[in-house]
Design a protein around this motif. Structure first.
Motif, PDB file in Angstrom:
ATOM      1  N   ALA A 110      -3.263  -1.208 -15.309  1.00 24.68           N
ATOM      2  CA  ALA A 110      -2.508   0.009 -15.622  1.00 24.68           C
ATOM      3  C   ALA A 110      -2.202   0.786 -14.345  1.00 24.68           C
ATOM      4  CB  ALA A 110      -3.288   0.881 -16.605  1.00 24.68           C
ATOM      5  N   ALA A 111      -3.176   0.840 -13.438  1.00 24.18           N
ATOM      6  CA  ALA A 111      -2.953   1.520 -12.155  1.00 24.18           C
ATOM      7  C   ALA A 111      -1.836   0.851 -11.374  1.00 24.18           C
ATOM      8  CB  ALA A 111      -4.240   1.531 -11.333  1.00 24.18           C
ATOM      9  N   ARG A 112      -1.809  -0.459 -11.383  1.00 28.99           N
ATOM     10  CA  ARG A 112      -0.754  -1.197 -10.702  1.00 28.99           C
ATOM     11  C   ARG A 112       0.605  -0.886 -11.323  1.00 28.99           C
ATOM     12  NH1 ARG A 112      -0.477  -7.254 -12.014  1.00 28.99           N
ATOM     13  NH2 ARG A 112       0.319  -6.194 -13.852  1.00 28.99           N
ATOM     14  N   PHE A 113       0.638  -0.782 -12.644  1.00 32.53           N
ATOM     15  CA  PHE A 113       1.871  -0.446 -13.361  1.00 32.53           C
ATOM     16  C   PHE A 113       2.415   0.902 -12.881  1.00 32.53           C
ATOM     17  CE2 PHE A 113       3.720   1.930 -16.958  1.00 32.53           C
ATOM     18  CZ  PHE A 113       4.800   1.119 -17.279  1.00 32.53           C
ATOM     19  N   TYR A 114       1.559   1.910 -12.786  1.00 27.40           N
ATOM     20  CA  TYR A 114       2.010   3.232 -12.343  1.00 27.40           C
ATOM     21  C   TYR A 114       2.343   3.249 -10.857  1.00 27.40           C
ATOM     22  CZ  TYR A 114       0.824   5.373 -16.820  1.00 27.40           C
ATOM     23  OH  TYR A 114       0.790   5.707 -18.156  1.00 27.40           O
ATOM     24  N   ALA A 115       1.712   2.374 -10.086  1.00 29.52           N
ATOM     25  CA  ALA A 115       2.033   2.310  -8.656  1.00 29.52           C
ATOM     26  C   ALA A 115       3.467   1.858  -8.433  1.00 29.52           C
ATOM     27  CB  ALA A 115       1.068   1.357  -7.945  1.00 29.52           C
ATOM     28  N   GLU A 116       3.988   1.066  -9.346  1.00 31.39           N
ATOM     29  CA  GLU A 116       5.357   0.585  -9.207  1.00 31.39           C
ATOM     30  C   GLU A 116       6.377   1.721  -9.249  1.00 31.39           C
ATOM     31  OE1 GLU A 116       5.626  -2.239 -12.328  1.00 31.39           O
ATOM     32  OE2 GLU A 116       4.349  -3.728 -11.318  1.00 31.39           O
ATOM     33  N   THR A 117       6.017   2.836  -9.873  1.00 32.32           N
ATOM     34  CA  THR A 117       6.906   4.001  -9.906  1.00 32.32           C
ATOM     35  C   THR A 117       6.333   5.167  -9.102  1.00 32.32           C
ATOM     36  OG1 THR A 117       5.888   4.681 -12.012  1.00 32.32           O
ATOM     37  CG2 THR A 117       7.928   3.398 -12.128  1.00 32.32           C
ATOM     38  N   GLU A 118       5.320   4.866  -8.284  1.00 31.68           N
ATOM     39  CA  GLU A 118       4.718   5.850  -7.383  1.00 31.68           C
ATOM     40  C   GLU A 118       4.174   7.076  -8.115  1.00 31.68           C
ATOM     41  OE1 GLU A 118       7.465   6.664  -4.217  1.00 31.68           O
ATOM     42  OE2 GLU A 118       7.500   4.567  -3.556  1.00 31.68           O
ATOM     43  N   ALA A 119       3.605   6.845  -9.298  1.00 36.33           N
ATOM     44  CA  ALA A 119       2.924   7.913 -10.039  1.00 36.33           C
ATOM     45  C   ALA A 119       1.483   7.967  -9.539  1.00 36.33           C
ATOM     46  CB  ALA A 119       2.985   7.645 -11.535  1.00 36.33           C
ATOM     47  N   TRP A 120       1.311   8.544  -8.344  1.00 36.22           N
ATOM     48  CA  TRP A 120       0.056   8.368  -7.600  1.00 36.22           C
ATOM     49  C   TRP A 120      -1.144   9.047  -8.241  1.00 36.22           C
ATOM     50  CZ3 TRP A 120       0.841   4.317  -5.200  1.00 36.22           C
ATOM     51  CH2 TRP A 120       2.016   4.070  -4.492  1.00 36.22           C
ATOM     52  N   GLU A 121      -0.951  10.143  -8.930  1.00 31.62           N
ATOM     53  CA  GLU A 121      -2.097  10.787  -9.581  1.00 31.62           C
ATOM     54  C   GLU A 121      -2.662   9.893 -10.682  1.00 31.62           C
ATOM     55  OE1 GLU A 121      -3.637  13.284  -8.514  1.00 31.62           O
ATOM     56  OE2 GLU A 121      -2.187  14.028  -7.046  1.00 31.62           O
ATOM     57  N   MET A 122      -1.781   9.251 -11.433  1.00 34.14           N
ATOM     58  CA  MET A 122      -2.236   8.310 -12.453  1.00 34.14           C
ATOM     59  C   MET A 122      -2.890   7.089 -11.804  1.00 34.14           C
ATOM     60  SD  MET A 122      -1.903   9.245 -15.599  1.00 34.14           S
ATOM     61  CE  MET A 122      -1.917   7.712 -16.533  1.00 34.14           C
ATOM     62  N   VAL A 123      -2.296   6.622 -10.725  1.00 33.24           N
ATOM     63  CA  VAL A 123      -2.882   5.478 -10.006  1.00 33.24           C
ATOM     64  C   VAL A 123      -4.294   5.817  -9.549  1.00 33.24           C
ATOM     65  CG1 VAL A 123      -2.692   3.956  -8.000  1.00 33.24           C
ATOM     66  CG2 VAL A 123      -0.630   4.634  -9.246  1.00 33.24           C
ATOM     67  N   ALA A 124      -4.464   7.015  -9.001  1.00 32.20           N
ATOM     68  CA  ALA A 124      -5.779   7.425  -8.514  1.00 32.20           C
ATOM     69  C   ALA A 124      -6.787   7.489  -9.650  1.00 32.20           C
ATOM     70  CB  ALA A 124      -5.678   8.775  -7.805  1.00 32.20           C
ATOM     71  N   ALA A 125      -6.402   8.090 -10.768  1.00 39.68           N
ATOM     72  CA  ALA A 125      -7.325   8.246 -11.887  1.00 39.68           C
ATOM     73  C   ALA A 125      -7.725   6.897 -12.477  1.00 39.68           C
ATOM     74  CB  ALA A 125      -6.686   9.127 -12.960  1.00 39.68           C
ATOM     75  N   LEU A 126      -6.755   6.034 -12.666  1.00 39.20           N
ATOM     76  CA  LEU A 126      -7.028   4.740 -13.296  1.00 39.20           C
ATOM     77  C   LEU A 126      -7.798   3.801 -12.372  1.00 39.20           C
ATOM     78  CD1 LEU A 126      -3.526   4.344 -14.938  1.00 39.20           C
ATOM     79  CD2 LEU A 126      -5.679   4.563 -16.194  1.00 39.20           C
ATOM     80  N   SER A 127      -7.406   3.750 -11.108  1.00 34.24           N
ATOM     81  CA  SER A 127      -8.102   2.849 -10.187  1.00 34.24           C
ATOM     82  C   SER A 127      -9.504   3.355  -9.892  1.00 34.24           C
ATOM     83  CB  SER A 127      -7.305   2.670  -8.890  1.00 34.24           C
ATOM     84  OG  SER A 127      -7.028   3.910  -8.275  1.00 34.24           O
ATOM     85  N   ALA A 128      -9.699   4.679  -9.884  1.00 34.74           N
ATOM     86  CA  ALA A 128     -11.052   5.219  -9.695  1.00 34.74           C
ATOM     87  C   ALA A 128     -11.956   4.805 -10.855  1.00 34.74           C
ATOM     88  CB  ALA A 128     -11.003   6.737  -9.582  1.00 34.74           C
ATOM     89  N   ARG A 129     -11.409   4.791 -12.066  1.00 33.64           N
ATOM     90  CA  ARG A 129     -12.191   4.342 -13.219  1.00 33.64           C
ATOM     91  C   ARG A 129     -12.559   2.864 -13.069  1.00 33.64           C
ATOM     92  NH1 ARG A 129     -12.980   6.019 -18.636  1.00 33.64           N
ATOM     93  NH2 ARG A 129     -14.424   4.495 -19.549  1.00 33.64           N
TER      94      ARG A 129
END
Length: 202
Positions: free
Chosen positions: A100-119
């Motif tokens: 899911a973090a990778r999915f959001y990284a594709e659109t540079e939604a970095w706050e979501m990337v941070a939250a999901l990858s931290a989990r």
């Protein structure tokens, strides 16, 4: 020829046993492999609706594959929905959170990337494969760097290297910091062909 033969056999199996969850899931995977994304999505959803499709890890994997189908079909709304559902289905599994973090990284939604990858990072152990470990840390570092937290970006890679000193990808990422996160080359760590080739920690 062999691929078509396998697909034919899977279709025959489902026609004979339409309530067989294993057969339905196998057919969905075969359609996905054949890039028949509409058929794959329809079949994978049929699998999830079966009363015998109860194993959460398998359902989680299926939802990640559904997200991949909809991404390929250009329907990011549905893809996002299935990514998040996969996280809820198996919340102790780092794989759906990383994908899911990778999915959001594709659109540079970095706050979501941070939250999901931290989990995902919080659930990693010593048994995952090398890329399964390096990808969530790389995503978290990229998210930190992209939101101005450059110190945190380097620190998370340093922490990862200390925890997993034998992981070559992490060691190389830290050695090349900040070039690793400031250069488009770093995208190789989170771009791929889908969950089967990216992160599967179970």
């Amino acid at each position: 020829m062999e691929e078509n033969s396998t697909l034919d056999l899977r279709e025959q199996e489902v026609r004979k046993h339409p309530d067989n969850a294993h057969a339905m899931l196998a057919l969905g995977k075969e359609y996905l492999s054949a890039e028949r994304y509409d058929d794959a999505a329809r079949t994978l959803r049929r699998y999830l609706a079966l009363p015998t499709a109860l194993w959460k890890e398998e359902r989680c994997k299926c939802m990640q594959q559904l997200a991949e189908c909809y991404t390929r079909l250009g329907n990011r709304t549905e893809a996002e929905r299935w990514h998040l559902r996969s996280c809820a289905e198996a919340p102790q599994n780092p794989s759906p959170w990383t994908n899911a973090a990778r999915f959001y990284a594709e659109t540079e939604a970095w706050e979501m990337v941070a939250a999901l990858s931290a989990r995902a990072v919080s659930m990693l152990g010593q048994t995952e494969k090398e890329q399964d470990i390096s990808l969530p840390y790389a995503l978290l570092s990229l998210a930190f760097y992209s939101t101005g937290r450059k110190g945190d970006a380097e620190a998370i890679l340093g922490k990862a290297c200390a925890l997993f000193p034998q992981n070559i990808q992490l060691q190389e990422s830290l050695r090349r910091f900040p070039h690793f996160v400031s250069n488009p080359e770093c995208q190789i760590y989170w771009q791929s062909d889908g969950p089967d080739t990216v992160v599967q920690t179970r």
